[in-house]
Design a protein around this motif. Structure first.
Motif, short mmCIF file in Angstrom:
data_model
loop_
_atom_site.label_atom_id
_atom_site.label_comp_id
_atom_site.label_asym_id
_atom_site.label_seq_id
_atom_site.Cartn_x
_atom_site.Cartn_y
_atom_site.Cartn_z
N ARG A 75 -9.88 -26.31 31.60
CA ARG A 75 -9.41 -27.64 31.98
C ARG A 75 -9.69 -28.65 30.86
NH1 ARG A 75 -8.39 -30.21 37.09
NH2 ARG A 75 -7.50 -32.25 36.55
N LYS A 111 -3.94 -33.02 39.49
CA LYS A 111 -4.39 -31.65 39.72
C LYS A 111 -4.53 -30.84 38.43
CE LYS A 111 -2.37 -31.30 44.36
NZ LYS A 111 -1.43 -30.55 45.23
N ASN A 113 -1.96 -30.27 36.41
CA ASN A 113 -0.69 -29.65 36.08
C ASN A 113 -0.04 -30.39 34.92
OD1 ASN A 113 -0.91 -27.89 38.33
ND2 ASN A 113 -0.06 -29.47 39.68
N TYR A 225 -9.23 -23.71 38.31
CA TYR A 225 -8.83 -24.63 37.25
C TYR A 225 -8.57 -26.02 37.84
CZ TYR A 225 -5.51 -27.01 34.16
OH TYR A 225 -4.85 -27.95 33.41
N THR A 226 -7.87 -26.07 38.96
CA THR A 226 -7.54 -27.35 39.59
C THR A 226 -8.79 -28.12 40.00
OG1 THR A 226 -5.44 -26.48 40.42
CG2 THR A 226 -6.32 -28.43 41.52
N GLU A 227 -9.79 -27.40 40.50
CA GLU A 227 -11.01 -28.05 40.97
C GLU A 227 -11.97 -28.39 39.84
OE1 GLU A 227 -12.66 -25.38 43.78
OE2 GLU A 227 -11.01 -25.58 45.22
#
Length: 353
Positions: A75, A111, A113, A225-227
């Motif tokens: 990230r 997020k 993205n 990854y999002t978190e």
């Protein structure tokens, strides 16, 4: 209370923390200048070792967290970079199905993205449209740029593979995306309202992270990854490393010998800095085989996570100070040895022994 003997060179550095600087990186003290050569020893990517090396012993069976986890690293790379290579599947005659790479700019949504602003006439946009909604693309991003000295295989990189979809103006984050893109890319305000340009969002299916040449690589689950949270020092890490490697070669040598316990050191280089600590690559001569060099990777953790560049500088200089004290025989109360409680791990070792 610890009574510390202050190394003259470090007094200057500590004084700098009391003075403001227009460039926070320049608040580092200037040590002995020394050139560092690029290391070519091959490190085993699988030789990841959780080994304490500074002689300290913790009563806790759970070691302190001194390394970012892989989702955080991935990230961080994607967050720091604002451009990369977009790979689509070509639909041109004679190369149909071949990977087609294009340089693209992007920003991230909440997020993580990637969001791209693309011309409908660009070849990669045409490839995406012909592939349909189930077509897969890959965005590759790598640390290093005009203001960063690290390039090539020696830096972290990340690939995000997934589907890509056009963003409608009714999307909840439409205004946020436009604002972020305009801030990150100065040209965007001139084209984002053109009927030929559209925003696209990449939805990850697979994420692959590589930590650098000869170090760890791993698939990252998209939900993790999002978190994950990008490292707070990410945008300043390159400048911090440059300053340390350029101006603190003597301090790094002391750290390698006194804190890491490495003998006959030939070269020391900081290869990473984040809120939890710094990575060091140490090349040394093999005992009884003086013509043989080995290169090992170490992690020197901060005692507490830092929340700013100033905090990071303070923690690094504490390590340097305690390495100097240990070399000069300084002890604290109850014969406590300086540096004994600095958390240290050997993270990779030369496999060509």
């Amino acid at each position: 209370m610890k009574i510390m003997a202050i190394q003259p060179g470090v007094v200057t550095a500590l004084t700098c923390f009391l003075l403001s600087s227009s460039n926070p990186i320049e608040a580092f003290s200037t040590g002995s200048n020394g050139k560092t050569s690029r290391l070519s020893s091959s490190l085993s990517a699988s030789a990841v070792i959780s080994e304490k090396v500074n002689g300290s012993h913790s009563s806790s069976s759970t070691p302190p967290k001194i390394r970012l986890n892989v989702p955080e690293k991935a990230r961080t790379v994607i967050s720091v970079c604002t451009s990369g290579t977009l790979c689509t599947s070509s639909y041109m005659d004679e190369i149909q199905g071949a990977p087609f790479g294009s340089f693209v700019d992007y920003v991230l949504d909440d997020k993580g993205n990637p969001v791209l602003l693309m011309n409908e006439m660009s070849m990669h946009t045409v490839n995406i449209q012909k592939a349909g909604s189930d077509g897969l693309v890959t965005l590759f991003a790598q640390l290093g740029g005009p203001n960063q000295s690290s390039h090539g295989q020696d830096v972290s990189r990340c690939s995000i593979t997934g589907t890509i979809e056009k963003i409608d103006a009714s999307a909840e984050d439409w205004d946020t995306i436009r604002m972020r893109y305009g801030i990150a890319h100065s040209y965007a305000d001139q084209v984002m309202d053109s009927p030929k340009f559209y925003f696209y969002r990449l939805i990850p299916r697979k994420i692959y992270f590589v930590g650098g040449f000869g170090v760890s690589s791993e698939w990252v689950p998209p939900p993790e990854y999002t978190e994950a949270t990008p490292d707070i020092l990410a945008k300043d890490a390159s400048n911090i490393m440059d300053r340390l490697n350029r101006d603190h070669s003597d301090d790094l040598l002391l750290t390698a010998t006194q804190i890491l316990g490495v003998n006959e050191v030939e070269n020391v280089r900081v290869t990473g800095v984040d809120r939890l600590g710094m990575d060091m690559r140490v090349t040394s001569r093999v005992p009884r085989r003086k013509n043989k060099l080995v290169t090992d990777e170490f992690r020197v953790g901060f005692r507490i996570p830092v929340i700013s560049v100033e905090d990071a500088k303070s923690e690094v200089l504490k390590v340097f100070q305690e390495a100097w004290e240990k070399e000069n025989g300084v002890t604290w109360g109850s014969d406590e040895i300086p540096g004994a409680d600095i958390p240290v791990l050997k993270t990779a070792e030369d496999s060509l022994m």
